[in-house]
Scaffold this active site. Structure first.
Site, PDB file in Angstrom:
ATOM      1  N   HIS A  51       0.822  -1.208   0.000  1.00 15.35           N
ATOM      2  CA  HIS A  51       0.000   0.000   0.000  1.00 15.35           C
ATOM      3  C   HIS A  51       0.866   1.273   0.000  1.00 15.35           C
ATOM      4  O   HIS A  51       2.054   1.232   0.344  1.00 15.35           O
ATOM      5  CB  HIS A  51      -0.956  -0.014   1.194  1.00 15.35           C
ATOM      6  CG  HIS A  51      -2.105  -0.968   0.987  1.00 15.35           C
ATOM      7  ND1 HIS A  51      -3.089  -1.167   1.917  1.00 15.35           N
ATOM      8  CD2 HIS A  51      -2.414  -1.767  -0.070  1.00 15.35           C
ATOM      9  CE1 HIS A  51      -3.969  -2.053   1.454  1.00 15.35           C
ATOM     10  NE2 HIS A  51      -3.572  -2.426   0.247  1.00 15.35           N
ATOM     11  N   GLU A  53       0.996   3.967   1.853  1.00 14.45           N
ATOM     12  CA  GLU A  53       1.602   4.405   3.117  1.00 14.45           C
ATOM     13  C   GLU A  53       2.878   3.595   3.397  1.00 14.45           C
ATOM     14  O   GLU A  53       3.880   4.123   3.875  1.00 14.45           O
ATOM     15  CB  GLU A  53       0.643   4.190   4.299  1.00 14.45           C
ATOM     16  CG  GLU A  53      -0.701   4.895   4.217  1.00 14.45           C
ATOM     17  CD  GLU A  53      -1.773   4.040   3.558  1.00 14.45           C
ATOM     18  OE1 GLU A  53      -1.487   3.418   2.517  1.00 14.45           O
ATOM     19  OE2 GLU A  53      -2.911   4.018   4.063  1.00 14.45           O
ATOM     20  N   CYS A  78      -6.243   1.488   5.697  1.00 16.28           N
ATOM     21  CA  CYS A  78      -7.087   0.286   5.872  1.00 16.28           C
ATOM     22  C   CYS A  78      -6.866  -0.370   7.245  1.00 16.28           C
ATOM     23  O   CYS A  78      -5.805  -0.243   7.845  1.00 16.28           O
ATOM     24  CB  CYS A  78      -6.840  -0.706   4.748  1.00 16.28           C
ATOM     25  SG  CYS A  78      -5.205  -1.425   4.777  1.00 16.28           S
ATOM     26  N   CYS A  87      -2.862  -1.294   7.214  1.00 18.88           N
ATOM     27  CA  CYS A  87      -1.892  -0.185   7.228  1.00 18.88           C
ATOM     28  C   CYS A  87      -1.830   0.489   8.597  1.00 18.88           C
ATOM     29  O   CYS A  87      -0.786   0.964   9.015  1.00 18.88           O
ATOM     30  CB  CYS A  87      -2.270   0.852   6.180  1.00 18.88           C
ATOM     31  SG  CYS A  87      -1.853   0.289   4.539  1.00 18.88           S
TER      32      CYS A  87
END
Ligand SMILES: NC(=O)c1ccc[n+]([C@@H]2O[C@H](COP(=O)([O-])OP(=O)(O)OC[C@H]3O[C@@H](n4cnc5c(N)ncnc54)[C@H](OP(=O)(O)O)[C@@H]3O)[C@@H](O)[C@H]2O)c1
Length: 363
Positions: A51, A53, A78, A87
């Site tokens: 992801h 991040e 998420c 995350c």
């Protein structure tokens, strides 16, 4: 870096993956240090990748700089296990000064829970004050997909200032300026398929691809062809020079056996006017999550009449062609009372020169 610049940068990061992440959404992330100096950025690069991040965190070698740092991410972080761990669990390891997100994740598995989780850990979590319309537009197809399990439709028209999209003898290339072709190709990047009516196929013999290296074959094609008039011509058409037969979806009420033999993908519909909302469910089942409707004129009217399209993108050339030889792109629409006019909501002017490029919500 101001908060506005940081969110702008995060959006730019997200857009780097346009065309590569479907059915997941594009996401971008920017990290600033405690004094709001740029530290790192990341994006969700392709379906199944780490992801945004996490990419931004991984790129930063000196994690000590994260003390009181500011994180900007286009979509709420998420909280669930998908192809990646949540995350929020990676984020909570650091002492953030603030976490700013662009939009709540419409995924019911997240939908505010990421924000709640991080707030409960004591972080200052806030929604951005900037790019609200753009962010909503950026995630609208994903939101419809996840909530209604159907494909997202947007219309794209190109016309003169008086709404003429083609001349009677069929000449429509190019009413708009050559530089607007880039707009069209960029738009195609965000959609899984391009849809046209059979008359446009017969008149224009288009390729409907993206003229960008590595992405020429990305888009599938959906052809509205109730009577199967395209079938004898498909194998020699320009559509096939850039994609295989199975990536052409003919929506038809023809006899199934006849179509299956031809090698194309086939979506069976009842005889008569095609119900476009019903079609959006069938396309979703075929893993076509978003569709750009590029014409022609009757097709646009069917979409408007049935209120089947969520959005309109319109490229308008500052010229007049008139209705004597020209066909208006709304030609077949029949509005009897002003109260029934179709309104475009959340209007955005995306570009003004040399053509006017605008967009808005249809339904
Ligand atoms: N400027 C622009 O933005 C633009 C874009 C694309 C095309 N064009 C121009 O538009 C012209 C073609 O437009 P057109 O209006 O003649 O035809 P079209 O919209 O391309 O095709 C219309 C045909 O598609 C089928 N169809 C579409 N939607 C349907 C529905 N909901 N239910 C049932 N059938 C459906 C029908 O086929 P059957 O008749 O077989 O039932 C219908 O007659 C071309 O000259 C092209 O160059 C302009």
């Amino acid at each position: 870096v101001t908060d506005k610049e940081a969110m702008d940068l995060a959006l730019k990061e997200a857009k780097k993956a346009k065309g590569f992440v479907s059915p997941n959404p594009c996401v971008g992330c920017v990290i600033l240090d405690k004094n709001k100096k740029f530290l790192s950025s990341g994006f969700y690069a392709h379906y199944g990748a780490i992801h945004a991040e996490i990419m931004a965190l991984n790129k930063l070698k000196n994690k000590k700089l994260l003390n009181q740092a500011h994180l900007f991410v286009t979509l709420e972080p998420c909280v669930h296990f998908g192809q990646n761990p949540p995350c929020v669990e990676s984020l909570e390891k650091y002492s953030w000064g603030s976490i700013t997100y662009g939009i709540e994740d419409p995924n019911p598995q997240v939908s505010g829970r990421g924000i709640k989780y991080l707030k409960a850990k004591g972080f200052l979590v806030k929604k951005t004050d900037f790019f609200k319309l753009e962010l909503k537009r950026f995630y609208e197809a994903f939101a419809l997909n996840i909530k209604e399990k159907r494909s997202f439709f947007a219309l794209k028209t190109a016309s003169s200032l008086d709404s003429v999209a083609t001349l009677n003898h069929g000449e429509s290339q190019w009413i708009t300026e050559a530089s607007s072709k880039n707009i069209s190709h960029n738009l195609r990047l965000s959609f899984d398929a391009i849809l046209i009516g059979v008359e446009s196929f017969l008149h224009d013999n288009p390729r409907l691809n993206i003229r960008k290296e590595g992405l020429e074959k990305k888009n599938k094609v959906v052809l509205l062809d109730p009577l199967g008039r395209s079938l004898p011509l498909l194998s020699k058409s320009r559509l096939l020079t850039v994609r295989s037969l199975k990536d052409i979806y003919v929506v038809s009420s023809c006899r199934e056996e006849k179509l299956k033999k031809s090698g194309i993908s086939f979506i069976s519909v009842p005889k008569g006017e095609i119900n476009l909302k019903a079609l959006s469910y069938k396309l979703y089942e075929q893993k076509i999550y978003s569709v750009l409707v590029e014409g022609g004129i009757k097709t646009f009217s069917y979409f408007l009449k049935q209120k089947a399209s969520s959005r309109l993108y319109q490229i308008i050339n500052p010229s007049f062609l008139g209705g004597y030889r020209g066909r208006y792109w709304t030609e077949n629409l029949n509005v009897g009372n002003l109260k029934d006019k179709i309104r475009l909501k959340s209007l955005e002017i995306l570009k003004t020169s040399p053509d006017l490029f605008l967009t808005g919500i249809l339904s």
